[in-house]
Design a protein around this motif. Structure first.
Motif, PDB file in Angstrom:
ATOM      1  N   GLU A 168       0.832  -1.207   0.000  1.00  0.00           N
ATOM      2  CA  GLU A 168       0.000   0.000   0.000  1.00  0.00           C
ATOM      3  C   GLU A 168       0.866   1.256   0.000  1.00  0.00           C
ATOM      4  N   LEU A 169       1.905   1.269   0.823  1.00  0.00           N
ATOM      5  CA  LEU A 169       2.799   2.434   0.867  1.00  0.00           C
ATOM      6  C   LEU A 169       3.519   2.626  -0.461  1.00  0.00           C
ATOM      7  N   TRP A 170       4.009   1.527  -1.049  1.00  0.00           N
ATOM      8  CA  TRP A 170       4.735   1.588  -2.313  1.00  0.00           C
ATOM      9  C   TRP A 170       3.822   2.127  -3.423  1.00  0.00           C
ATOM     10  N   ASN A 171       2.556   1.668  -3.429  1.00  0.00           N
ATOM     11  CA  ASN A 171       1.604   2.137  -4.435  1.00  0.00           C
ATOM     12  C   ASN A 171       1.320   3.633  -4.297  1.00  0.00           C
ATOM     13  N   ARG A 172       1.538   4.178  -3.116  1.00  0.00           N
ATOM     14  CA  ARG A 172       1.356   5.613  -2.885  1.00  0.00           C
ATOM     15  C   ARG A 172       2.619   6.409  -3.215  1.00  0.00           C
ATOM     16  N   GLY A 173       3.647   5.712  -3.640  1.00  0.00           N
ATOM     17  CA  GLY A 173       4.898   6.383  -3.978  1.00  0.00           C
ATOM     18  C   GLY A 173       5.774   6.665  -2.767  1.00  0.00           C
ATOM     19  N   HIS A 226      -7.748  -2.552   7.881  1.00  0.00           N
ATOM     20  CA  HIS A 226      -7.712  -1.122   7.592  1.00  0.00           C
ATOM     21  C   HIS A 226      -6.352  -0.694   7.039  1.00  0.00           C
ATOM     22  N   CYS A 227      -5.866  -1.398   6.054  1.00  0.00           N
ATOM     23  CA  CYS A 227      -4.526  -1.141   5.516  1.00  0.00           C
ATOM     24  C   CYS A 227      -4.396   0.292   5.014  1.00  0.00           C
ATOM     25  N   LYS A 228      -5.380   0.771   4.290  1.00  0.00           N
ATOM     26  CA  LYS A 228      -5.310   2.131   3.746  1.00  0.00           C
ATOM     27  C   LYS A 228      -5.252   3.166   4.868  1.00  0.00           C
ATOM     28  N   GLU A 229      -5.997   2.952   5.948  1.00  0.00           N
ATOM     29  CA  GLU A 229      -5.974   3.890   7.072  1.00  0.00           C
ATOM     30  C   GLU A 229      -4.617   3.868   7.776  1.00  0.00           C
ATOM     31  N   ILE A 284       0.717   6.793   8.385  1.00  0.00           N
ATOM     32  CA  ILE A 284       2.148   6.902   8.076  1.00  0.00           C
ATOM     33  C   ILE A 284       2.392   8.113   7.194  1.00  0.00           C
ATOM     34  N   GLN A 285       1.545   8.283   6.184  1.00  0.00           N
ATOM     35  CA  GLN A 285       1.719   9.408   5.274  1.00  0.00           C
ATOM     36  C   GLN A 285       1.579  10.731   6.025  1.00  0.00           C
ATOM     37  N   ARG A 286       0.617  10.847   6.944  1.00  0.00           N
ATOM     38  CA  ARG A 286       0.471  12.064   7.740  1.00  0.00           C
ATOM     39  C   ARG A 286       1.730  12.330   8.565  1.00  0.00           C
TER      40      ARG A 286
END
Length: 123
Positions: A30-35, A109-112, A117-119
């Motif tokens: 999920e993190l990798w797909n978000r760049g 809740h992988c996306k959450e 992490i992104q925040r």
């Protein structure tokens, strides 16, 4: 009471994966797909975080409920909980942000989890 010898129990424990678990792979994908690019299982950082954003000093741990206090084997689990607190404090004292997720939360809740992490990376 277990009928296995200490040697048999020790052998079985050594067979358990401690990296690249399903929950780690799910969150990393999920993190990798978000760049979001990261390091994994960094030995030089206390606690050997599962996912590390070194330049932002963000350490992510994907804790399995079984090994970190959500099941049985009380003495081992109690020590794991204590070690987790020690690792958190040492990293925070060194300026790191520490993020921990339970395996079930990553699964449901992988996306959450990735949002959190992104925040942290954007702060």
């Amino acid at each position: 009471m277990s009928t296995k010898t200490k040697e048999q129990i020790s052998f079985n424990m050594k067979q358990v994966k401690n990296k690249d678990s399903d929950i780690e792979l799910m969150l990393r994908k999920e993190l990798w797909n978000r760049g979001l690019r990261y390091r994994k299982n960094v030995n030089k950082i206390i606690g050997k975080p599962d996912i590390v954003f070194k330049s932002k000093k963000v350490a992510v741990f994907c804790d399995s409920e079984f090994w970190h206090g959500y099941d049985f084997w009380i003495p081992k689990i109690e020590r794991n909980i204590e070690r987790d607190k020690e690792v958190n404090k040492a990293l925070e004292d060194d300026g790191w942000k520490v993020i921990r997720f339970w395996g079930r939360d990553i699964k449901k809740h992988c996306k959450e989890c990735a949002d959190a992490i992104q925040r942290a990376l954007e702060e």
